[in-house]
Design an enzyme around this catalytic site. Structure first.
Site, PDB file in Angstrom:
ATOM      1  N   ARG A 126       0.849  -1.214   0.164  1.00 25.05           N
ATOM      2  CA  ARG A 126      -0.114   0.069  -0.061  1.00 25.05           C
ATOM      3  C   ARG A 126       0.878   1.322  -0.052  1.00 25.05           C
ATOM      4  NH1 ARG A 126      -1.730   0.975   4.770  1.00 25.05           N
ATOM      5  NH2 ARG A 126      -2.771  -0.730   5.222  1.00 25.05           N
ATOM      6  N   TYR A 172     -14.109  20.146 -14.164  1.00 24.32           N
ATOM      7  CA  TYR A 172     -14.410  18.726 -14.421  1.00 24.32           C
ATOM      8  C   TYR A 172     -15.437  18.115 -13.427  1.00 24.32           C
ATOM      9  CZ  TYR A 172     -14.095  13.740 -14.847  1.00 24.32           C
ATOM     10  OH  TYR A 172     -14.154  12.341 -15.023  1.00 24.32           O
ATOM     11  N   ASP A 174      -5.195  21.242 -12.352  1.00 22.19           N
ATOM     12  CA  ASP A 174      -5.551  19.860 -12.964  1.00 22.19           C
ATOM     13  C   ASP A 174      -4.930  19.963 -14.418  1.00 22.19           C
ATOM     14  OD1 ASP A 174      -6.776  18.099 -14.315  1.00 22.19           O
ATOM     15  OD2 ASP A 174      -8.422  17.796 -13.173  1.00 22.19           O
ATOM     16  N   LYS A 211      -5.863   9.633 -19.006  1.00 20.39           N
ATOM     17  CA  LYS A 211      -6.161  10.339 -20.224  1.00 20.39           C
ATOM     18  C   LYS A 211      -4.835  10.371 -20.960  1.00 20.39           C
ATOM     19  CE  LYS A 211     -10.006  10.922 -18.108  1.00 20.39           C
ATOM     20  NZ  LYS A 211     -10.445  12.085 -17.427  1.00 20.39           N
TER      21      LYS A 211
HETATM   22  C1  LIG Z   1     -10.953  12.488 -16.231  1.00 18.38           C
HETATM   23  C2  LIG Z   1     -10.672  13.573 -15.463  1.00 18.38           C
HETATM   24  C3  LIG Z   1     -10.685  13.371 -14.027  1.00 18.38           C
HETATM   25  C4  LIG Z   1     -10.906  12.208 -13.074  1.00 18.38           C
HETATM   26  O1  LIG Z   1     -10.046  11.255 -13.529  1.00 18.38           O
HETATM   27  P1  LIG Z   1     -10.310   9.598 -13.687  1.00 18.38           P
HETATM   28  O2  LIG Z   1      -9.080   9.042 -13.687  1.00 18.38           O
HETATM   29  O3  LIG Z   1     -11.752   9.347 -14.210  1.00 18.38           O
HETATM   30  O4  LIG Z   1     -10.873   9.396 -11.941  1.00 18.38           O
HETATM   31  C5  LIG Z   1     -10.097  14.785 -13.403  1.00 18.38           C
HETATM   32  N1  LIG Z   1     -10.121  15.983 -14.124  1.00 18.38           N
HETATM   33  C6  LIG Z   1      -9.981  15.796 -15.473  1.00 18.38           C
HETATM   34  C7  LIG Z   1      -9.713  17.148 -16.112  1.00 18.38           C
HETATM   35  C8  LIG Z   1     -10.443  14.850 -16.194  1.00 18.38           C
HETATM   36  O5  LIG Z   1     -10.590  14.925 -17.386  1.00 18.38           O
END
Ligand SMILES: *Cc1c(COP(=O)(O)O)cnc(C)c1O
Length: 391
Positions: free
Chosen positions: A52, A104, A177, A202
């Site tokens: 962990r 988001y 982000d 992503k």
């Molecule tokens: C997809 C996304 C998230 C969340 O991420 P997950 O991996 O789906 O939990 C947060 N911020 C942005 C800008 C995103 O595109």
């Protein structure tokens, strides 16, 4: 391995944290699928105790990400949402967040439906308006300012360096982000941000085959707190997911160049298309976008032009259902092109009026442009758009 003095982005993506295995010489760091680590004697371990907290594969990914984002270190999580949640756990009771209104949807839900109930309140602001941002910070005195640039789904670009200055003037932490840009296009920490959040699901993973997240910190104190919280709360990234993410990360630079070239071509095509009313693209921000970002990235959004008395939802459904190369799907940043419908998909949780006020109309379509042959993508779009109103 000794890297050159100031290795470039791609060299770091391929080598940092990824030395050949000292025992076997394996060129690619092995995947350590183990939950625990045997200790040679009581009171002495080999640097790892329990999965962990520690795992060599995950560490490789964290070292690479920290280098690419120019941070002190990175902490990898089970998802982008777990990474976002970890950052919000840094707030003290009664802490306040000022967030960009183009947020988001999942982070909006976390702030509104989890943290608000625990007494951590959020206000929203349009960070493109620096005067409004400055006065909101002064009035609201938030502990944290939370931004995304480019934003989702309208791909607005915000001035990260200016936001950092305004935030720091009031002792506010700036969190960016960086999922949509990826570390290839911009490094918010170098522009003054304190923490960078990623959904590595992503562009970083890049192949739509793994969920993950990460936080990169500029400062050791925040990093230590994040590591403690992850070990304590437990939302860690599994070793296999770390290995897959690292495999994707190696090609981020070349993929992003192709995403960006394809997206630029598609943006130009849509701009001239008679069935398109408006196109959104990071380059709309002009000089700020080209100063802040290396490429304009792979995202393009556009609004379908209404024709006569046609129901806009019928038209948009026709387009979405006619794609043959683009997949109708949530998410972004993979090698394959995706098309999404924000008002019923990613932004369905935002109240109707609020959505329209922000320009997220029912005829808005968001494209994550993949790295296929661009002629095929353009032909697919043309075909789908002409289906909107077959006359
Ligand atoms: C997809 C996304 C998230 C969340 O991420 P997950 O991996 O789906 O939990 C947060 N911020 C942005 C800008 C995103 O595109």
């Amino acid at each position: 391995m000794a890297l050159p003095q100031e290795p470039g982005f791609n060299t770091r993506a391929i080598h940092v944290g990824q030395d050949p295995d000292p025992i076997t010489g394996a060129t690619v760091p092995p995947l350590y699928l183990t939950s625990t680590f045997t200790q040679p004697e009581l009171g002495r371990h080999l640097g790892y105790e329990y999965g962990r907290n520690d795992n060599p594969t995950r560490q490789s990914l964290e070292e690479a990400l920290a280098s690419l984002e120019q941070g002190q270190g990175a902490v990898a999580y089970a998802s982008g949402m777990a990474a976002s949640d970890a950052v919000l756990r840094l707030l003290s009771p009664g802490g306040r967040v000022l967030a960009a209104e183009d947020l988001y949807g999942g982070v909006y839900r976390l702030l509104e439906r989890v943290y608000r109930g625990q007494g951590i309140l959020t206000e929203y602001v349009d960070p493109a308006d620096l005067d409004a941002l400055a006065s909101a910070i002064q009035r609201y005195q938030p502990q944290m300012l939370w931004l995304e640039s480019p934003s989702n789904p309208l791909l607005k670009v915000f001035d990260i360096a200016q936001a950092a200055k305004l935030a720091h003037h009031h002792g506010t932490l700036l969190v960016v982000d960086n999922t949509f840009a990826s570390p290839y296009n911009q490094n918010p920490l170098a522009l003054g941000a304190d923490l960078v959040v990623h959904s590595t699901t992503k562009y970083i993973g890049g192949h739509s085959d793994v969920i993950g997240g990460a936080v990169v910190a500029r400062d050791e104190t925040l990093l230590e707190r994040l590591r403690f919280l992850r070990n304590t709360a437990g939302a860690t990234l599994g070793p296999f997911e770390a290995w897959l993410t690292l495999r994707g990360l190696k090609t981020l630079g070349v993929r992003m160049e192709r995403h960006a070239a394809n997206a630029a071509r598609i943006q130009a095509f849509l701009q001239r298309h008679p069935r398109v009313e408006r196109v959104y693209y990071p380059a709309d921000a002009g000089a700020l976008a080209s100063q802040q970002m290396r490429t304009m990235g792979g995202m393009v959004s556009f609004v379908l032009k209404p024709t006569g008395s046609q129901d806009p939802m019928v038209a948009v459904k026709r387009v979405m259902d006619s794609f043959r190369v683009f997949s109708l799907a949530e998410s972004l940043g993979g090698v394959e092109s995706l098309a999404g419908h924000p008002s019923t998909m990613t932004h369905a949780a935002v109240p109707n009026d609020e959505r329209r006020r922000r320009g997220i109309v029912d005829t808005l379509i968001r494209l994550s442009v993949g790295i296929e042959d661009v002629e095929d993508l353009v032909a697919d779009l043309d075909l789908a758009l002409n289906e909107a109103n077959p006359s």
